[in-house]
Design a protein around this motif. Structure first.
Motif, PDB file in Angstrom:
ATOM      1  N   ALA A 179       0.819  -1.061   0.038  1.00 21.27           N
ATOM      2  CA  ALA A 179      -0.099  -0.117   0.008  1.00 21.27           C
ATOM      3  C   ALA A 179       0.902   1.234  -0.074  1.00 21.27           C
ATOM      4  O   ALA A 179       0.594   2.358  -0.715  1.00 21.27           O
ATOM      5  N   LYS A 180       1.899   1.283   0.654  1.00 19.48           N
ATOM      6  CA  LYS A 180       2.894   2.306   0.666  1.00 19.48           C
ATOM      7  C   LYS A 180       3.516   2.565  -0.460  1.00 19.48           C
ATOM      8  O   LYS A 180       3.638   3.960  -1.055  1.00 19.48           O
ATOM      9  N   VAL A 181       3.995   1.527  -1.286  1.00 24.31           N
ATOM     10  CA  VAL A 181       4.696   1.598  -2.413  1.00 24.31           C
ATOM     11  C   VAL A 181       3.661   2.421  -3.500  1.00 24.31           C
ATOM     12  O   VAL A 181       3.908   3.412  -4.065  1.00 24.31           O
ATOM     13  N   VAL A 182       2.270   1.973  -3.464  1.00 25.77           N
ATOM     14  CA  VAL A 182       1.440   2.598  -4.354  1.00 25.77           C
ATOM     15  C   VAL A 182       1.265   4.033  -4.074  1.00 25.77           C
ATOM     16  O   VAL A 182       1.314   4.707  -4.787  1.00 25.77           O
ATOM     17  N   ARG A 183       1.050   4.304  -2.596  1.00 24.75           N
ATOM     18  CA  ARG A 183       0.884   5.575  -2.235  1.00 24.75           C
ATOM     19  C   ARG A 183       2.065   6.514  -2.732  1.00 24.75           C
ATOM     20  O   ARG A 183       1.847   7.694  -3.445  1.00 24.75           O
ATOM     21  N   VAL A 184       3.339   6.122  -2.688  1.00 24.90           N
ATOM     22  CA  VAL A 184       4.333   6.750  -3.034  1.00 24.90           C
ATOM     23  C   VAL A 184       4.500   6.905  -4.646  1.00 24.90           C
ATOM     24  O   VAL A 184       4.708   8.170  -5.055  1.00 24.90           O
ATOM     25  N   ILE A 185       3.833   6.037  -5.198  1.00 25.57           N
ATOM     26  CA  ILE A 185       3.817   6.300  -6.808  1.00 25.57           C
ATOM     27  C   ILE A 185       3.033   7.342  -7.257  1.00 25.57           C
ATOM     28  O   ILE A 185       3.312   8.145  -7.937  1.00 25.57           O
ATOM     29  N   ARG A 186       2.059   7.075  -6.380  1.00 25.96           N
ATOM     30  CA  ARG A 186       0.746   7.834  -6.932  1.00 25.96           C
ATOM     31  C   ARG A 186       1.105   9.368  -6.426  1.00 25.96           C
ATOM     32  O   ARG A 186       0.674  10.454  -7.192  1.00 25.96           O
ATOM     33  N   LYS A 187       1.717   9.615  -5.438  1.00 27.31           N
ATOM     34  CA  LYS A 187       2.058  10.840  -5.096  1.00 27.31           C
ATOM     35  C   LYS A 187       2.656  11.674  -6.088  1.00 27.31           C
ATOM     36  O   LYS A 187       2.553  12.866  -6.343  1.00 27.31           O
ATOM     37  N   GLN A 188       3.952  10.940  -6.788  1.00 27.84           N
ATOM     38  CA  GLN A 188       4.467  11.712  -7.789  1.00 27.84           C
ATOM     39  C   GLN A 188       3.827  11.618  -9.228  1.00 27.84           C
ATOM     40  O   GLN A 188       4.015  12.569  -9.913  1.00 27.84           O
ATOM     41  N   ASP A 189       2.970  10.347  -9.470  1.00 26.25           N
ATOM     42  CA  ASP A 189       2.120  10.339 -10.648  1.00 26.25           C
ATOM     43  C   ASP A 189       0.887   9.942 -10.341  1.00 26.25           C
ATOM     44  O   ASP A 189       0.537   8.786 -10.199  1.00 26.25           O
ATOM     45  N   PRO A 190      -0.218  10.891 -10.234  1.00 27.76           N
ATOM     46  CA  PRO A 190      -1.579  10.551  -9.683  1.00 27.76           C
ATOM     47  C   PRO A 190      -2.229   9.357 -10.589  1.00 27.76           C
ATOM     48  O   PRO A 190      -3.184   8.542 -10.270  1.00 27.76           O
ATOM     49  N   SER A 191      -1.671   9.362 -11.766  1.00 24.96           N
ATOM     50  CA  SER A 191      -2.360   8.194 -12.836  1.00 24.96           C
ATOM     51  C   SER A 191      -1.445   6.862 -12.591  1.00 24.96           C
ATOM     52  O   SER A 191      -2.206   5.902 -13.296  1.00 24.96           O
ATOM     53  N   ALA A 192      -0.646   6.814 -11.812  1.00 28.30           N
ATOM     54  CA  ALA A 192       0.159   5.671 -11.697  1.00 28.30           C
ATOM     55  C   ALA A 192      -0.193   4.923 -10.601  1.00 28.30           C
ATOM     56  O   ALA A 192      -0.573   5.672  -9.521  1.00 28.30           O
ATOM     57  N   PRO A 193       0.152   3.636 -10.212  1.00 29.15           N
ATOM     58  CA  PRO A 193       0.519   2.579 -11.384  1.00 29.15           C
ATOM     59  C   PRO A 193      -0.337   2.455 -12.413  1.00 29.15           C
ATOM     60  O   PRO A 193      -1.789   2.544 -12.219  1.00 29.15           O
ATOM     61  N   HIS A 194      -0.079   2.408 -13.590  1.00 31.79           N
ATOM     62  CA  HIS A 194      -0.859   2.562 -14.906  1.00 31.79           C
ATOM     63  C   HIS A 194      -1.563   1.020 -14.769  1.00 31.79           C
ATOM     64  O   HIS A 194      -2.484   0.801 -15.584  1.00 31.79           O
ATOM     65  N   ALA A 195      -0.830  -0.036 -14.427  1.00 37.90           N
ATOM     66  CA  ALA A 195      -1.391  -1.210 -14.305  1.00 37.90           C
ATOM     67  C   ALA A 195      -0.639  -1.918 -13.137  1.00 37.90           C
ATOM     68  O   ALA A 195       0.662  -1.808 -12.763  1.00 37.90           O
ATOM     69  N   ALA A 196      -1.507  -2.871 -12.608  1.00 41.14           N
ATOM     70  CA  ALA A 196      -0.982  -3.834 -11.519  1.00 41.14           C
ATOM     71  C   ALA A 196      -1.122  -5.333 -11.489  1.00 41.14           C
ATOM     72  O   ALA A 196      -2.178  -5.573 -11.596  1.00 41.14           O
ATOM     73  N   LEU A 197      -0.055  -6.053 -11.996  1.00 42.70           N
ATOM     74  CA  LEU A 197      -0.281  -7.307 -12.273  1.00 42.70           C
ATOM     75  C   LEU A 197       0.083  -8.214 -11.244  1.00 42.70           C
ATOM     76  O   LEU A 197       0.954  -8.341 -10.607  1.00 42.70           O
ATOM     77  N   LEU A 198      -0.886  -9.036 -10.989  1.00 37.12           N
ATOM     78  CA  LEU A 198      -0.623 -10.192  -9.794  1.00 37.12           C
ATOM     79  C   LEU A 198      -0.256 -11.452 -10.611  1.00 37.12           C
ATOM     80  O   LEU A 198      -0.923 -12.083 -11.705  1.00 37.12           O
ATOM     81  N   VAL A 199       0.938 -11.941 -10.293  1.00 36.20           N
ATOM     82  CA  VAL A 199       1.507 -12.985 -10.787  1.00 36.20           C
ATOM     83  C   VAL A 199       1.082 -14.405 -10.018  1.00 36.20           C
ATOM     84  O   VAL A 199       1.317 -14.256  -8.808  1.00 36.20           O
ATOM     85  N   LEU A 200       0.493 -15.326 -10.623  1.00 38.82           N
ATOM     86  CA  LEU A 200      -0.170 -16.398  -9.996  1.00 38.82           C
ATOM     87  C   LEU A 200       0.467 -17.781 -10.437  1.00 38.82           C
ATOM     88  O   LEU A 200       0.802 -18.049 -11.778  1.00 38.82           O
ATOM     89  N   ASP A 201       0.929 -18.698  -9.671  1.00 37.97           N
ATOM     90  CA  ASP A 201       1.454 -19.985  -9.883  1.00 37.97           C
ATOM     91  C   ASP A 201       0.210 -20.912 -10.037  1.00 37.97           C
ATOM     92  O   ASP A 201      -0.449 -21.263  -9.169  1.00 37.97           O
ATOM     93  N   MET A 258      -0.693 -15.876 -15.266  1.00 33.37           N
ATOM     94  CA  MET A 258      -0.562 -17.119 -14.544  1.00 33.37           C
ATOM     95  C   MET A 258       0.613 -17.885 -15.172  1.00 33.37           C
ATOM     96  O   MET A 258       0.753 -18.186 -16.403  1.00 33.37           O
ATOM     97  N   THR A 259       1.388 -18.157 -14.244  1.00 30.88           N
ATOM     98  CA  THR A 259       2.671 -19.011 -14.765  1.00 30.88           C
ATOM     99  C   THR A 259       2.548 -20.424 -14.236  1.00 30.88           C
ATOM    100  O   THR A 259       1.770 -20.852 -13.802  1.00 30.88           O
ATOM    101  N   LYS A 260       3.516 -21.135 -14.712  1.00 35.15           N
ATOM    102  CA  LYS A 260       3.771 -22.612 -14.539  1.00 35.15           C
ATOM    103  C   LYS A 260       2.867 -23.558 -15.026  1.00 35.15           C
ATOM    104  O   LYS A 260       2.615 -24.573 -14.530  1.00 35.15           O
ATOM    105  N   LEU A 261       1.894 -22.927 -16.140  1.00 36.29           N
ATOM    106  CA  LEU A 261       0.921 -24.015 -16.706  1.00 36.29           C
ATOM    107  C   LEU A 261       1.420 -24.974 -17.413  1.00 36.29           C
ATOM    108  O   LEU A 261       0.754 -25.875 -17.539  1.00 36.29           O
ATOM    109  N   ASP A 262       2.815 -25.066 -17.565  1.00 36.91           N
ATOM    110  CA  ASP A 262       3.300 -26.280 -18.020  1.00 36.91           C
ATOM    111  C   ASP A 262       3.634 -27.350 -17.168  1.00 36.91           C
ATOM    112  O   ASP A 262       3.760 -28.448 -17.613  1.00 36.91           O
ATOM    113  N   GLY A 263       3.843 -26.969 -15.928  1.00 36.06           N
ATOM    114  CA  GLY A 263       4.123 -28.102 -14.814  1.00 36.06           C
ATOM    115  C   GLY A 263       2.956 -28.650 -14.340  1.00 36.06           C
ATOM    116  O   GLY A 263       3.094 -29.290 -13.225  1.00 36.06           O
TER     117      GLY A 263
END
Ligand code: GDP
Length: 299
Positions: free
Chosen positions: A203-225, A250-255
């Motif tokens: 939450a803090k990372v997001v807040r700090v990014i927003r402070k500098q650019d209110p439109s950012a993060p422009h995408a937040a991707l959740l990586v799932l195994d 989604m990763t590791k669909l091969d395994g």
């Protein structure tokens, strides 16, 4: 297509072998449909989706002979219908300099590897890329990202192990802005002392990014195994709000034979799925296609 079908072969063979065994020279009735539902649940499609697909197969076909191929075709069609609304490409808005892409997920999900694969893809498209080594909790994560930076020609902003992750993200964004970088990929921790600590830091990372650019993060991707199966559901629930997750990889669909979890997630959350990982090497990140995935899992 070959990489996809080979990657998904374990999920696909679990489904298609079961379906072939079940419907060869057998009439369709309540019993066979229940068995079909079990096969789908085993492949992690989830209870609701499995029931829905079994109903679609049964519809108007009770007490009739049905060919396994027909069942597979219905399965492919139903899966494609569920996946189509979430199969959305990741759109990089070129007017954002940088386009800030926040990457979140638990340790071991394949987050760093996915960042590397994405960096390579963006570089191949001629974009300039910066990586922020925001998993400051793990020295190995910082090192791994630096290796990806060297391999892909992306600049890496990193600090000491234990450095403040939000501060590092802030510094990287400042640098990327000054350099006119096209895409900034921000890595984050996947484990801290406890879950609350991790979520607070995100939450803090997001807040700090927003402070500098209110439109950012422009995408937040959740990586799932994919190999964690149903556990992926609680991971989406944990990260969705805090990190403002806009899409999934989604990763590791091969395994795994548990690739059906992607279908369960699509049905439950409706979050866009942008990419799937079907191997460890840099080219094993595929843009997600509902039709190809459905055809690959249904054999
Ligand atoms: P992180 O802790 O989330 O950053 O995870 P890593 O990126 O370090 O990945 C953990 C392990 O999973 C590594 O051995 C990767 O090579 C492997 N991995 C990542 N993505 C895939 C994938 O799509 N398929 C396979 N088979 N392995 C993968």
């Amino acid at each position: 297509w070959r990489r996809l079908t080979e990657g998904l072969s374990r999920t696909s063979s679990a489904l298609t072998t079961g379906i072939t065994d079940l419907f060869t020279k057998r009439k369709l009735d309540a019993g066979t449909l229940e068995d079909l539902e079990d096969i789908l649940i085993q492949a992690d499609l989830g209870l609701a989706t499995s029931a829905k697909i079994a109903r679609a197969v049964g519809d108007g076909r009770y007490d009739k002979q049905i060919e396994p191929a027909e069942v597979k075709a219905i399965l492919a069609r139903e899966v494609e219908t569920i996946l189509t609304p979430v199969a959305l490409p990741l759109a990089i808005d070129a007017t954002k300099k940088p386009f800030v892409l926040l990457m979140v997920g638990v340790n071991g999900s394949g987050k760093t590897t996915t960042i590397g694969k994405l960096a390579a893809k963006f570089r191949a498209e001629g974009k300039s890329v910066m990586l922020a080594a925001g998993d400051t909790f793990r020295a190995a994560a910082i090192e791994q990202l630096r290796v990806w930076g060297e391999r892909t020609g992306a600049e890496v902003v990193f600090g000491q192990q234990g450095a403040d992750a939000a501060g590092l993200a802030f510094e990287a964004l400042q640098k990327a802005k000054a350099n006119g970088t096209d895409v900034l990929l921000v890595d984050t921790a996947g484990r801290l002392q406890n879950k609350q600590g991790l979520m607070d830091e995100l939450a803090k990372v997001v807040r700090v990014i927003r402070k500098q650019d209110p439109s950012a993060p422009h995408a937040a991707l959740l990586v799932l195994d994919a190999t964690v199966g149903q556990n992926a559901i609680s991971q989406v629930e944990a990260f969705r709000e805090t990190a403002g997750v806009t899409g999934l990889v989604m990763t590791k669909l091969d395994g795994t034979a548990r690739g059906g979890i992607l279908v369960a997630l699509a049905a439950q959350f409706g979050l866009p799925v942008h990419f799937i990982g079907v191997g460890e090497s840099v080219e094993d990140l595929e843009p997600f296609s509902a039709r190809d995935f459905a055809r690959a899992v249904a054999g």
